[in-house]
Write a protein that holds these residues in place. Structure first.
Motif, PDB file in Angstrom:
ATOM      1  N   THR A  90       0.820  -1.207   0.000  1.00  0.00           N
ATOM      2  CA  THR A  90       0.000   0.000   0.000  1.00  0.00           C
ATOM      3  C   THR A  90       0.858   1.264   0.000  1.00  0.00           C
ATOM      4  OG1 THR A  90      -0.140  -0.131   2.411  1.00  0.00           O
ATOM      5  CG2 THR A  90      -1.952  -1.088   1.149  1.00  0.00           C
ATOM      6  N   PHE A  91       2.090   1.158   0.473  1.00  0.00           N
ATOM      7  CA  PHE A  91       2.953   2.343   0.488  1.00  0.00           C
ATOM      8  C   PHE A  91       3.252   2.801  -0.927  1.00  0.00           C
ATOM      9  CE2 PHE A  91       7.135   4.406   0.584  1.00  0.00           C
ATOM     10  CZ  PHE A  91       6.863   5.430   1.470  1.00  0.00           C
ATOM     11  N   GLN A  92       3.351   1.853  -1.868  1.00  0.00           N
ATOM     12  CA  GLN A  92       3.598   2.212  -3.258  1.00  0.00           C
ATOM     13  C   GLN A  92       2.483   3.077  -3.820  1.00  0.00           C
ATOM     14  OE1 GLN A  92       4.301  -0.516  -1.770  1.00  0.00           O
ATOM     15  NE2 GLN A  92       6.191  -1.435  -2.526  1.00  0.00           N
ATOM     16  N   VAL A  93       1.262   2.856  -3.320  1.00  0.00           N
ATOM     17  CA  VAL A  93       0.139   3.678  -3.756  1.00  0.00           C
ATOM     18  C   VAL A  93       0.333   5.118  -3.297  1.00  0.00           C
ATOM     19  CG1 VAL A  93      -2.364   4.001  -3.609  1.00  0.00           C
ATOM     20  CG2 VAL A  93      -1.408   1.691  -3.733  1.00  0.00           C
ATOM     21  N   PHE A  94       0.812   5.302  -2.066  1.00  0.00           N
ATOM     22  CA  PHE A  94       1.068   6.650  -1.566  1.00  0.00           C
ATOM     23  C   PHE A  94       2.103   7.365  -2.432  1.00  0.00           C
ATOM     24  CE2 PHE A  94       0.233   4.957   2.997  1.00  0.00           C
ATOM     25  CZ  PHE A  94      -1.117   4.881   2.700  1.00  0.00           C
ATOM     26  N   VAL A  95       3.176   6.644  -2.767  1.00  0.00           N
ATOM     27  CA  VAL A  95       4.262   7.250  -3.533  1.00  0.00           C
ATOM     28  C   VAL A  95       3.799   7.647  -4.930  1.00  0.00           C
ATOM     29  CG1 VAL A  95       6.560   6.845  -4.494  1.00  0.00           C
ATOM     30  CG2 VAL A  95       6.012   6.015  -2.208  1.00  0.00           C
ATOM     31  N   GLN A  96       2.954   6.814  -5.542  1.00  0.00           N
ATOM     32  CA  GLN A  96       2.489   7.093  -6.894  1.00  0.00           C
ATOM     33  C   GLN A  96       1.380   8.142  -6.939  1.00  0.00           C
ATOM     34  OE1 GLN A  96       1.382   3.263  -8.459  1.00  0.00           O
ATOM     35  NE2 GLN A  96       3.480   2.458  -8.355  1.00  0.00           N
ATOM     36  N   ALA A  97       0.723   8.360  -5.806  1.00  0.00           N
ATOM     37  CA  ALA A  97      -0.346   9.360  -5.750  1.00  0.00           C
ATOM     38  C   ALA A  97       0.260  10.764  -5.779  1.00  0.00           C
ATOM     39  CB  ALA A  97      -1.174   9.161  -4.487  1.00  0.00           C
ATOM     40  N   PRO A  98      -0.533  11.758  -6.170  1.00  0.00           N
ATOM     41  CA  PRO A  98      -0.032  13.145  -6.212  1.00  0.00           C
ATOM     42  C   PRO A  98       0.096  13.742  -4.809  1.00  0.00           C
ATOM     43  CG  PRO A  98      -2.340  13.113  -6.808  1.00  0.00           C
ATOM     44  CD  PRO A  98      -1.919  11.674  -6.691  1.00  0.00           C
ATOM     45  N   ILE A  99       0.941  13.125  -3.996  1.00  0.00           N
ATOM     46  CA  ILE A  99       1.176  13.562  -2.615  1.00  0.00           C
ATOM     47  C   ILE A  99       2.669  13.800  -2.439  1.00  0.00           C
ATOM     48  CG2 ILE A  99       0.944  12.978  -0.181  1.00  0.00           C
ATOM     49  CD1 ILE A  99      -1.302  11.089  -0.913  1.00  0.00           C
TER      50      ILE A  99
END
Length: 248
Positions: A90-99
């Motif tokens: 799930t951390f990869q989702v954070f990194v790929q999100a515009p955050i």
């Protein structure tokens, strides 16, 4: 500017934390180790031993608060981030999100602080019931917040660099556990063998224990405050850069 990018990260952790609070076992697990120390050392020695001008129980409670805030702020962030990065992905989702990476860092650290403050609050409740001279000062509150921030930031670093979930336990055994016992939680640092004192004074929890037991800021407390601020800034910057440079 970080804006409010951090809030989704923080909210996710708080929703997961709320689910844990509904489980009675979590409350007991958060209090178990500090309560064991309290019963073993505090009530065992009780008011028969004087330490720095007060009874030992009143001396011990602030140290247990500092230790508990360290353990929970650090452990929850380190374990959760490591699991999210290596197993749940799930951390990869954070990194790929515009955050922004700094916003991810802020969200994780604030969530770790809440968990550390919650565990510390449980110890304080017990402390007010059992200790005679326990008092909460603005300096106490500031030290507690800074301690939670510092070790939550360190938890991010561990969660990012650990290659497996077992590695987080290794870091805990080599760094966090020794600090809990030798960082002034149970007895003053000046009672440690002189050969080990330089090492002990490098540990951030030592300075948290010095500061959290003071009613007002003296010269020793000011030095400890500066050291804690330097640790907190350094850990936050390192953690943010590890998130920014993440490439798995």
């Amino acid at each position: 500017m970080i804006g409010r990018d951090w809030y989704p990260i923080f909210l996710r952790e708080m929703l997961l934390f709320r689910r844990k609070l509904l489980k009675v076992g979590y409350l007991f697990s958060a209090m178990l180790v500090p309560i064991i120390y309290l019963l073993t050392f505090g009530l065992g020695l009780g008011r028969n031993v004087q330490m720095q001008g007060t009874d030992y129980l009143s001396y011990l409670i602030p140290g247990l608060v500092a230790m508990s805030s360290m353990n929970n702020s650090y452990t929850w962030v380190a374990n959760a981030l490591n699991l999210n990065r290596l197993y749940f992905k799930t951390f990869q989702v954070f990194v790929q999100a515009p955050i922004r990476p700094s916003a991810i860092m802020v969200g994780e650290v604030l969530a770790g602080m809440v968990k550390g403050l919650f565990a510390s609050g449980l110890i304080l409740i017990v402390g007010f019931i059992t200790a005679r001279d326990l008092s909460i000062t603005p300096l106490f509150v500031m030290t507690l917040l800074l301690n939670c921030f510092l070790f939550a930031s360190l938890g991010v670093i561990t969660g990012m660099i650990a290659k497996s979930h077992e590695d987080t336990a290794t870091y805990n055994n080599f760094f966090i556990l020794p600090m809990a016992f030798f960082g002034g939680t149970f007895f003053p640092v000046d009672r440690i063998p002189e050969l080990l004192r330089p090492v002990v004074w490098v540990l951030p929890l030592t300075h948290s224990n010095v500061l959290i037991r003071q009613n007002s800021l003296d010269w020793e407390g000011l030095v400890s405050l500066v050291i804690l601020l330097l640790y907190a800034i350094a850990f936050f910057i390192i953690g943010s850069r590890l998130i920014r440079d993440y490439s798995e």
